[in-house]
Design a protein around this motif. Structure first.
Motif, PDB file in Angstrom:
ATOM      1  N   GLY A 155     -18.961 -19.078  21.406  1.00 24.80           N
ATOM      2  CA  GLY A 155     -18.490 -17.823  20.828  1.00 24.80           C
ATOM      3  C   GLY A 155     -17.294 -17.270  21.570  1.00 24.80           C
ATOM      4  O   GLY A 155     -17.133 -17.488  22.780  1.00 24.80           O
ATOM      5  N   ASN A 156     -16.434 -16.559  20.842  1.00 29.93           N
ATOM      6  CA  ASN A 156     -15.320 -15.856  21.474  1.00 29.93           C
ATOM      7  C   ASN A 156     -14.913 -14.701  20.575  1.00 29.93           C
ATOM      8  O   ASN A 156     -15.068 -14.766  19.350  1.00 29.93           O
ATOM      9  CB  ASN A 156     -14.131 -16.778  21.784  1.00 29.93           C
ATOM     10  CG  ASN A 156     -13.847 -17.791  20.713  1.00 29.93           C
ATOM     11  OD1 ASN A 156     -13.243 -17.479  19.705  1.00 29.93           O
ATOM     12  ND2 ASN A 156     -14.330 -19.015  20.917  1.00 29.93           N
ATOM     13  N   LEU A 157     -14.467 -13.631  21.195  1.00 29.59           N
ATOM     14  CA  LEU A 157     -14.158 -12.375  20.517  1.00 29.59           C
ATOM     15  C   LEU A 157     -12.772 -11.908  20.941  1.00 29.59           C
ATOM     16  O   LEU A 157     -12.337 -12.190  22.054  1.00 29.59           O
ATOM     17  CB  LEU A 157     -15.188 -11.293  20.898  1.00 29.59           C
ATOM     18  CG  LEU A 157     -16.672 -11.671  20.935  1.00 29.59           C
ATOM     19  CD1 LEU A 157     -17.497 -10.476  21.412  1.00 29.59           C
ATOM     20  CD2 LEU A 157     -17.134 -12.141  19.579  1.00 29.59           C
TER      21      LEU A 157
ATOM     22  N   ASN B 229     -19.826 -27.775  11.362  1.00 30.85           N
ATOM     23  CA  ASN B 229     -20.677 -28.108  12.524  1.00 30.85           C
ATOM     24  C   ASN B 229     -20.162 -27.472  13.822  1.00 30.85           C
ATOM     25  O   ASN B 229     -20.272 -28.053  14.913  1.00 30.85           O
ATOM     26  CB  ASN B 229     -20.791 -29.624  12.692  1.00 30.85           C
ATOM     27  CG  ASN B 229     -21.668 -30.234  11.611  1.00 30.85           C
ATOM     28  OD1 ASN B 229     -22.707 -29.664  11.269  1.00 30.85           O
ATOM     29  ND2 ASN B 229     -21.234 -31.340  11.031  1.00 30.85           N
ATOM     30  N   HIS B 230     -19.635 -26.276  13.682  1.00 31.26           N
ATOM     31  CA  HIS B 230     -19.081 -25.585  14.863  1.00 31.26           C
ATOM     32  C   HIS B 230     -19.449 -24.106  14.812  1.00 31.26           C
ATOM     33  O   HIS B 230     -20.288 -23.649  15.598  1.00 31.26           O
ATOM     34  CB  HIS B 230     -17.561 -25.772  14.885  1.00 31.26           C
ATOM     35  CG  HIS B 230     -16.873 -25.056  15.999  1.00 31.26           C
ATOM     36  ND1 HIS B 230     -15.669 -25.449  16.520  1.00 31.26           N
ATOM     37  CD2 HIS B 230     -17.218 -23.962  16.704  1.00 31.26           C
ATOM     38  CE1 HIS B 230     -15.305 -24.633  17.488  1.00 31.26           C
ATOM     39  NE2 HIS B 230     -16.228 -23.713  17.615  1.00 31.26           N
ATOM     40  N   GLY B 231     -18.891 -23.349  13.879  1.00 29.22           N
ATOM     41  CA  GLY B 231     -19.191 -21.908  13.822  1.00 29.22           C
ATOM     42  C   GLY B 231     -18.338 -21.209  12.783  1.00 29.22           C
ATOM     43  O   GLY B 231     -17.687 -21.851  11.967  1.00 29.22           O
TER      44      GLY B 231
ATOM     45  N   ALA C 144     -10.836 -21.109  24.671  1.00 33.42           N
ATOM     46  CA  ALA C 144     -10.255 -22.380  24.197  1.00 33.42           C
ATOM     47  C   ALA C 144      -9.761 -22.231  22.761  1.00 33.42           C
ATOM     48  O   ALA C 144      -8.927 -23.012  22.306  1.00 33.42           O
ATOM     49  CB  ALA C 144     -11.307 -23.475  24.275  1.00 33.42           C
ATOM     50  N   GLU C 145     -10.285 -21.210  22.026  1.00 35.96           N
ATOM     51  CA  GLU C 145      -9.924 -21.030  20.615  1.00 35.96           C
ATOM     52  C   GLU C 145      -9.011 -19.834  20.395  1.00 35.96           C
ATOM     53  O   GLU C 145      -8.926 -19.284  19.298  1.00 35.96           O
ATOM     54  CB  GLU C 145     -11.209 -20.922  19.790  1.00 35.96           C
ATOM     55  CG  GLU C 145     -11.962 -22.242  19.799  1.00 35.96           C
ATOM     56  CD  GLU C 145     -13.413 -22.120  19.410  1.00 35.96           C
ATOM     57  OE1 GLU C 145     -14.219 -22.933  19.868  1.00 35.96           O
ATOM     58  OE2 GLU C 145     -13.760 -21.197  18.650  1.00 35.96           O
ATOM     59  N   THR C 146      -8.295 -19.460  21.473  1.00 41.26           N
ATOM     60  CA  THR C 146      -7.375 -18.315  21.375  1.00 41.26           C
ATOM     61  C   THR C 146      -6.345 -18.487  20.256  1.00 41.26           C
ATOM     62  O   THR C 146      -6.000 -17.520  19.570  1.00 41.26           O
ATOM     63  CB  THR C 146      -6.680 -18.094  22.727  1.00 41.26           C
ATOM     64  OG1 THR C 146      -7.666 -17.751  23.707  1.00 41.26           O
ATOM     65  CG2 THR C 146      -5.643 -16.978  22.652  1.00 41.26           C
TER      66      THR C 146
ATOM     67  N   LEU D 208     -13.883 -12.211  15.436  1.00 43.49           N
ATOM     68  CA  LEU D 208     -15.123 -12.615  16.097  1.00 43.49           C
ATOM     69  C   LEU D 208     -15.472 -14.042  15.717  1.00 43.49           C
ATOM     70  O   LEU D 208     -15.342 -14.406  14.534  1.00 43.49           O
ATOM     71  CB  LEU D 208     -16.258 -11.671  15.653  1.00 43.49           C
ATOM     72  CG  LEU D 208     -15.998 -10.159  15.748  1.00 43.49           C
ATOM     73  CD1 LEU D 208     -17.119  -9.377  15.046  1.00 43.49           C
ATOM     74  CD2 LEU D 208     -15.862  -9.719  17.202  1.00 43.49           C
ATOM     75  N   HIS D 209     -15.928 -14.816  16.690  1.00 43.35           N
ATOM     76  CA  HIS D 209     -16.298 -16.215  16.440  1.00 43.35           C
ATOM     77  C   HIS D 209     -17.649 -16.476  17.071  1.00 43.35           C
ATOM     78  O   HIS D 209     -17.833 -16.260  18.277  1.00 43.35           O
ATOM     79  CB  HIS D 209     -15.246 -17.137  17.058  1.00 43.35           C
ATOM     80  CG  HIS D 209     -15.621 -18.588  17.099  1.00 43.35           C
ATOM     81  ND1 HIS D 209     -15.553 -19.397  15.995  1.00 43.35           N
ATOM     82  CD2 HIS D 209     -16.090 -19.359  18.124  1.00 43.35           C
ATOM     83  CE1 HIS D 209     -15.929 -20.627  16.350  1.00 43.35           C
ATOM     84  NE2 HIS D 209     -16.266 -20.628  17.629  1.00 43.35           N
ATOM     85  N   VAL D 210     -18.622 -16.897  16.225  1.00 42.89           N
ATOM     86  CA  VAL D 210     -19.945 -17.231  16.761  1.00 42.89           C
ATOM     87  C   VAL D 210     -20.457 -18.534  16.172  1.00 42.89           C
ATOM     88  O   VAL D 210     -20.096 -18.902  15.042  1.00 42.89           O
ATOM     89  CB  VAL D 210     -20.994 -16.111  16.488  1.00 42.89           C
ATOM     90  CG1 VAL D 210     -20.620 -14.807  17.178  1.00 42.89           C
ATOM     91  CG2 VAL D 210     -21.209 -15.904  15.001  1.00 42.89           C
ATOM     92  N   HIS D 211     -21.301 -19.194  16.942  1.00 46.47           N
ATOM     93  CA  HIS D 211     -22.000 -20.388  16.473  1.00 46.47           C
ATOM     94  C   HIS D 211     -23.445 -19.989  16.228  1.00 46.47           C
ATOM     95  O   HIS D 211     -24.126 -19.556  17.171  1.00 46.47           O
ATOM     96  CB  HIS D 211     -22.024 -21.481  17.549  1.00 46.47           C
ATOM     97  CG  HIS D 211     -20.694 -21.898  18.085  1.00 46.47           C
ATOM     98  ND1 HIS D 211     -20.558 -23.021  18.866  1.00 46.47           N
ATOM     99  CD2 HIS D 211     -19.460 -21.373  17.990  1.00 46.47           C
ATOM    100  CE1 HIS D 211     -19.286 -23.162  19.225  1.00 46.47           C
ATOM    101  NE2 HIS D 211     -18.604 -22.171  18.711  1.00 46.47           N
ATOM    102  N   THR D 212     -23.924 -20.130  15.007  1.00 46.31           N
ATOM    103  CA  THR D 212     -25.356 -19.915  14.760  1.00 46.31           C
ATOM    104  C   THR D 212     -25.902 -21.173  14.082  1.00 46.31           C
ATOM    105  O   THR D 212     -25.130 -21.948  13.485  1.00 46.31           O
ATOM    106  CB  THR D 212     -25.610 -18.704  13.840  1.00 46.31           C
ATOM    107  OG1 THR D 212     -25.055 -18.991  12.545  1.00 46.31           O
ATOM    108  CG2 THR D 212     -24.994 -17.429  14.420  1.00 46.31           C
TER     109      THR D 212
END
Ligand SMILES: CSCCC(=O)C(=O)COP(=O)(O)O
Ligand SMILES: [Zn+2]
Length: 211
Positions: free
Chosen positions: A29-31, A169-171, A78-80, A96-100
């Protein structure tokens, strides 16, 4: 309190709420939250950290190409570059980036169709689609390991000031004009994924398009 300090607290509060849902498994995850337009600068989560913890090193300020604005030992997410694309192309204020589990499973079930589409669910209104029988289409892109390639592919699906894109398969990465809107879009997306998976449990032999 400076604007940057206000935005830091705003993003940290959102991060705590998403952490309560256990949406940051394994440092995933990254925000990000925009601090200024000219020059473009935004706060982004530091890479590789446990986002369930609240520390003074959770975020760092980066510029319009995702470089740290000040000297720091911290690395931007890493996903900036995906967040860069959002702020470069739209008036979004938060991303917002999350993996669920739900968003990963949905992305795999519908990955070959390159999108998952919803119709008839009330939560579609969270995407500001209020018309009768509105259709919500969430694109699904390949999980390119080469981040500039992933960002280029992601960018081709950015046009409005709020939206969502699944990475197979990531988020999921969502954005909105405000942190409130971004979180609303994220919660609505995850609700719809959970809804669809529950529906499929009752129709195990049909992997049907929802529209
Ligand atoms: C262990 S998760 C792999 C990286 C990732 O997909 C992610 O969302 C977190 O990366 P970051 O650099 O932002 O910590
Ligand atoms: Zn990720």
């Amino acid at each position: 309190m400076s604007l940057a300090e206000e935005k830091w607290k705003e993003l940290a509060d959102i991060k705590d709420e998403l952490a309560e849902r256990d949406w940051f498994m394994g440092t995933s995850g990254n925000l990000a939250i925009k601090v200024s337009d000219s020059p473009l600068q935004f706060l982004v989560t530091a890479s590789g950290k446990d986002k369930r913890k609240r520390t003074k090193e959770d975020f760092l300020l980066v510029d319009e190409i995702g470089r740290p604005v000040e000297e720091t030992h911290l690395k931007p997410s890493a996903e900036t570059l995906l967040h860069v694309e959002i702020y470069r192309k739209t008036k979004a204020g938060c991303s917002l980036h999350v993996h669920t589990i739900d968003n990963n499973v949905i992305s795999e079930i519908y990955g070959d169709q390159e999108a998952v589409t919803f119709k008839g669910q009330e939560l579609i209104k969270a995407f500001d689609k209020w018309e009768e029988d509105a259709v919500l289409r969430i694109p699904i892109i390949p999980n390119h390991a080469h981040i500039p390639t992933l960002a280029k592919c992601f960018s081709s699906h950015i046009s409005e000031d709020a939206g969502a894109v699944l990475i197979r398969n990531h988020g999921i990465t969502v954005w909105g004009k405000t942190s409130f809107e971004a979180k609303k879009v994220l919660e609505a997306s995850e609700f719809l994924f959970r809804y669809q998976l529950r529906l499929l449990e009752h129709k195990p032999y049909q992997l049907f398009k929802v529209v």
